[in-house]
Write a protein that holds these residues in place. Structure first.
Motif, short mmCIF file in Angstrom:
data_model
loop_
_atom_site.label_atom_id
_atom_site.label_comp_id
_atom_site.label_asym_id
_atom_site.label_seq_id
_atom_site.Cartn_x
_atom_site.Cartn_y
_atom_site.Cartn_z
N VAL A 105 15.80 22.43 14.75
CA VAL A 105 14.77 22.60 13.74
C VAL A 105 14.10 21.26 13.46
N ASP A 125 11.07 22.57 5.48
CA ASP A 125 11.63 23.01 6.75
C ASP A 125 10.61 23.83 7.53
N ALA A 126 10.55 23.61 8.84
CA ALA A 126 9.62 24.35 9.70
C ALA A 126 9.95 25.85 9.70
N ASP A 127 11.22 26.19 9.51
CA ASP A 127 11.63 27.60 9.49
C ASP A 127 12.51 27.82 8.25
N GLN A 128 11.86 27.98 7.10
CA GLN A 128 12.61 28.11 5.85
C GLN A 128 13.48 29.36 5.84
N LEU A 130 15.11 30.68 8.29
CA LEU A 130 16.33 30.34 9.03
C LEU A 130 17.27 29.53 8.14
#
Length: 138
Positions: A105, A125-128, A130
């Motif tokens: 990530v 975060d780029a993928d919250q 996740l």
């Protein structure tokens, strides 16, 4: 609210963030902790057990340790260190999870600096979604 980073300017912000990045890359936990202001505040987004505002160095370090414990995080790379007169940022690439479930990530950490120390941080975060699944519900 006045901006504590404005007093030191871009040079101070860059110096502190580069020292932090170097300590993080080397795994020097004592140096990392020494760079946090006693009044450090951590802002964690999302909808998980660690989301919210964590005020004070002790509280923030406890949350960061809990995040590491829950996710098995491992720094892969400091992608970039950026500094301006009022804020600085680190883009970090981390491996989260264990075994076959591990994922990479990218995270953006935006900082203010005061008294030559990290004073405040907002984590993006780029993928919250996740992150929320890895941490678990509030």
């Amino acid at each position: 609210m006045s901006d504590p980073a404005a007093a030191g300017g871009e040079d101070e912000v860059r110096r502190v963030l580069e020292a932090y990045a170097a300590a993080w890359k080397s795994g020097d936990l004592a140096a990392i902790a020494a760079l946090y202001h006693d009044d450090f505040t951590l802002h964690y987004g999302g909808a998980n057990a660690l989301s919210g505002v964590h005020a004070g160095k002790v509280a923030a370090l406890a949350v960061l340790a809990d995040f590491s414990r829950r996710t098995g995080r491992r720094l892969l790379d400091i992608v970039d260190v950026m500094a301006g007169p009022r804020r600085g940022a680190i883009v970090a690439r981390e491996r989260l999870g264990l075994g076959d479930a591990a994922v990479e990530v990218e995270r953006l950490l935006v900082y203010t600096v005061a008294d030559g120390l990290l004073r405040e941080c907002w984590v993006y975060d780029a993928d919250q979604a996740l992150i929320d699944r890895l941490i678990g519900p509030a």
